[in-house]
Design an enzyme around this catalytic site. Structure first.
Site, mmCIF file in Angstrom:
data_model
loop_
_atom_site.group_PDB
_atom_site.id
_atom_site.type_symbol
_atom_site.label_atom_id
_atom_site.label_comp_id
_atom_site.label_asym_id
_atom_site.label_seq_id
_atom_site.Cartn_x
_atom_site.Cartn_y
_atom_site.Cartn_z
ATOM 1 N N GLN A 127 7.401 -9.615 7.942
ATOM 2 C CA GLN A 127 8.457 -9.306 7.079
ATOM 3 C C GLN A 127 9.221 -8.203 7.834
ATOM 4 O OE1 GLN A 127 6.319 -8.458 3.245
ATOM 5 N NE2 GLN A 127 7.934 -6.789 3.185
ATOM 6 N N LEU A 156 0.502 3.672 -2.041
ATOM 7 C CA LEU A 156 1.210 3.503 -3.591
ATOM 8 C C LEU A 156 1.578 4.684 -4.226
ATOM 9 C CD1 LEU A 156 -1.879 1.145 -4.819
ATOM 10 C CD2 LEU A 156 0.056 0.721 -3.616
ATOM 11 N N GLN A 184 15.057 -8.664 -3.171
ATOM 12 C CA GLN A 184 13.634 -9.353 -2.938
ATOM 13 C C GLN A 184 13.267 -9.950 -4.172
ATOM 14 O OE1 GLN A 184 10.198 -7.566 -1.155
ATOM 15 N NE2 GLN A 184 9.398 -6.926 -3.112
ATOM 16 N N SER A 221 7.625 4.385 -0.458
ATOM 17 C CA SER A 221 6.868 4.681 0.494
ATOM 18 C C SER A 221 7.392 5.356 1.633
ATOM 19 C CB SER A 221 5.730 3.470 0.799
ATOM 20 O OG SER A 221 5.340 2.861 -0.506
ATOM 21 N N ARG A 222 8.742 4.744 2.007
ATOM 22 C CA ARG A 222 9.516 5.337 2.882
ATOM 23 C C ARG A 222 10.115 6.601 2.714
ATOM 24 N NH1 ARG A 222 10.764 -0.558 3.726
ATOM 25 N NH2 ARG A 222 9.906 -1.247 5.795
ATOM 26 N N GLY A 280 0.794 -1.136 0.050
ATOM 27 C CA GLY A 280 0.018 0.065 0.008
ATOM 28 C C GLY A 280 0.791 1.331 0.026
ATOM 29 N N GLY A 332 8.835 -4.505 -8.399
ATOM 30 C CA GLY A 332 9.643 -3.467 -8.509
ATOM 31 C C GLY A 332 11.274 -3.870 -8.582
ATOM 32 N N GLY A 345 5.451 4.379 -8.778
ATOM 33 C CA GLY A 345 6.203 3.096 -9.035
ATOM 34 C C GLY A 345 5.197 2.055 -9.061
ATOM 35 N N HIS A 346 4.386 1.911 -8.029
ATOM 36 C CA HIS A 346 3.461 0.877 -8.097
ATOM 37 C C HIS A 346 2.375 0.882 -9.327
ATOM 38 C CE1 HIS A 346 4.243 1.412 -3.498
ATOM 39 N NE2 HIS A 346 4.255 0.074 -3.930
HETATM 40 O O1 PAF Z 1 7.689 -5.056 -1.869
HETATM 41 C C1 PAF Z 1 6.776 -5.130 -1.061
HETATM 42 O O2 PAF Z 1 5.918 -4.147 -0.939
HETATM 43 C C2 PAF Z 1 6.578 -6.342 -0.157
HETATM 44 O O3 PAF Z 1 7.662 -6.806 0.242
HETATM 45 C C3 PAF Z 1 5.657 -7.241 -1.081
HETATM 46 C C4 PAF Z 1 6.356 -8.130 -1.990
HETATM 47 C C5 PAF Z 1 4.288 -6.878 -1.128
HETATM 48 C C6 PAF Z 1 5.226 -8.538 0.008
HETATM 49 O O4 PAF Z 1 4.849 -8.191 1.265
#
Ligand code: PAF
Length: 281
Positions: free
Chosen positions: A61, A33, A155, A188-189, A31, A149, A36-37
């Protein structure tokens, strides 16, 4: 756009689309967003007749002293953005919906090796949390393709490996990092940054570009380049966790290497920023 909060509703809609022979592309997010999203959603549209996005701030996570509590939650705004980007379905579950028996004793997925280096070294368990929730979401959405992304380069590798090892029939698509005009990677950060910190944050990208230019020029003193770059960031007030030059598979590069990825994680004030740059000679 349909918004659903439960697995039952999600599964019913996915089953209906499958019966109609539709292809499904999936954009998992936490979220808040940004452009990029929305680019991920746009690319998803090109790949399938139906686009599903999820908004779920995954507690699994985050480490105990990380920003799970203060992570920005902006569902109404996210819904409007997704609607505009022509997403077909938003899945926004609660933690109880995803982890009905809690997180203690939960079945977890771990991708050894790449999960424990770089960010994994500073965020123990982080990538297991990511791999687990992404596997759960893939099981629920059953997408043909899923888009992520490239800003979260490590990741992306973890998810690719998990998907391959578990033989999940999902095509993993990496989408180039979206940046502000000064080069700062969208995240987002970024909104945690103060007005003073925000212009400074662009130095990460400039420093990576300097290193990229040196690599293209033939400089293979990887250690020297890393140390110099980390020192430049530290001198500007960053607290670098790592500044690394790796192969695209995240191994240590040899002098004869032709392709690299430069990866950075650094704190600026209380904000942890990560970024990376692919380089080829
Ligand atoms: O990149 C992210 O926003 C998160 O790590 C993901 C892939 C949605 C998993 O929670």
């Amino acid at each position: 756009m349909i918004t659903v909060h439960t697995i039952a509703e999600l599964r019913a809609q996915i089953a209906a689309w499958r019966r109609a022979g539709e292809r499904i592309a999936f954009v998992p997010t936490m979220g808040n967003l940004h452009r990029g999203h929305l680019e991920l959603v746009r690319r998803a549209r090109e790949r399938a007749g139906r686009v599903v996005a999820s908004v779920f701030v995954n507690p699994l996570q985050f480490g105990p002293n990380e920003d799970f509590e203060r992570y920005p939650r902006t569902l109404a705004q996210d819904r409007a953005g997704l609607e505009q980007a022509q997403c077909d379905l938003l899945f926004a579950p609660t933690a109880r919906e995803i982890y009905p028996r809690g997180m203690d004793g939960l079945t977890r997925i771990g991708v050894p090796g790449i999960s424990t280096v770089l960010c994994g070294e500073f965020r123990p368990g982080h990538f297991d949390g990511v791999a687990t929730v992404v596997a759960i979401l893939f099981n629920l959405v059953q997408p043909d393709a899923a888009l992520f992304g490239e800003k979260d380069y490590q990741q992306l590798l973890v998810i690719r490996r998990m998907t391959a090892d578990l033989h999940l029939p999902v095509e993993i698509v990496g989408v180039p990092t979206q940046r502000d005009a000064d080069g700062l990677a969208l995240s987002s950060r970024n909104q945690y940054l103060s007005a003073d910190e925000r212009p400074k944050a662009a130095l990460i990208h400039r420093t990576m570009q300097d290193v990229a230019a040196e690599l293209r020029r033939g400089n293979r003193d990887y250690r020297g380049l890393r140390e110099q770059a980390a020192a430049a960031l530290a001198a500007a007030g960053f607290r670098p966790q790592y500044f690394e030059i790796r192969t695209p598979g995240l191994d240590s590069p040899k002098p004869e290497e032709k392709e690299w990825v430069v990866l950075v994680a650094a704190y600026l004030g209380n904000t942890r920023l990560i970024d990376n740059l692919r380089v080829s000679s």
